[in-house]
Design a protein around this motif. Structure first.
Motif: not given
Length: 139
Positions: A43-48, A61-67, A103-108, A118-121
């Protein structure tokens, strides 16, 4: 398929063990299933954004996890045996998609609209790791 020998990488570098395991997983993972289809967008520098086509799935019915750098998106439809179909072309099956995050990618956040999840990173490098200019003092 033969396993890739990463021994030379380990001999000449330090701290690349995660990269080597990511490479090895990418080569050995079965990617035959293409469900659900998805896009990865810059989307932009550092945004996905990762967009998955999840037509027919409700928010519950949807589940999103980060580990530990692994983003996992899972969808599980509620069982419905009341319907009788002549043709069933809309996928209604359980799925799980996994994405390795750098590294350093965070789910927003995440948004479900018109059958698209749509998952913003965002890449957020800590201040201590950013380049800094060192001033030279006079003696």
């Amino acid at each position: 398929m033969n396993a890739l020998d990463l021994t030379p990488l380990y001999r000449n570098s330090v701290g690349f063990d995660r990269f080597a395991s990511l490479l090895n997983n990418a080569l050995t993972t079965d990617s035959a299933t293409g469900y659900p289809p998805y896009n990865i967008e810059v989307l932009d520098e550092g945004k996905y954004a990762i967009t998955l086509a999840v037509a027919g799935f409700k928010q519950g019915e949807l589940d999103i996890n980060v580990d530990r750098g692994l983003l996992s998106v899972r969808g599980e439809k509620e069982k419905s045996s009341d319907s009788k179909y002549l043709h069933r072309g809309i996928a209604n099956r359980t799925f799980e998609r996994k994405f390795n995050l750098a590294d350093y990618i965070e789910v927003r956040g995440a948004e479900l609209e018109d059958g698209l999840l749509t998952i913003s990173l965002e890449k957020e490098v800590p201040e201590t790791l950013r380049p800094k200019k060192i001033e030279i003092s006079k003696s």
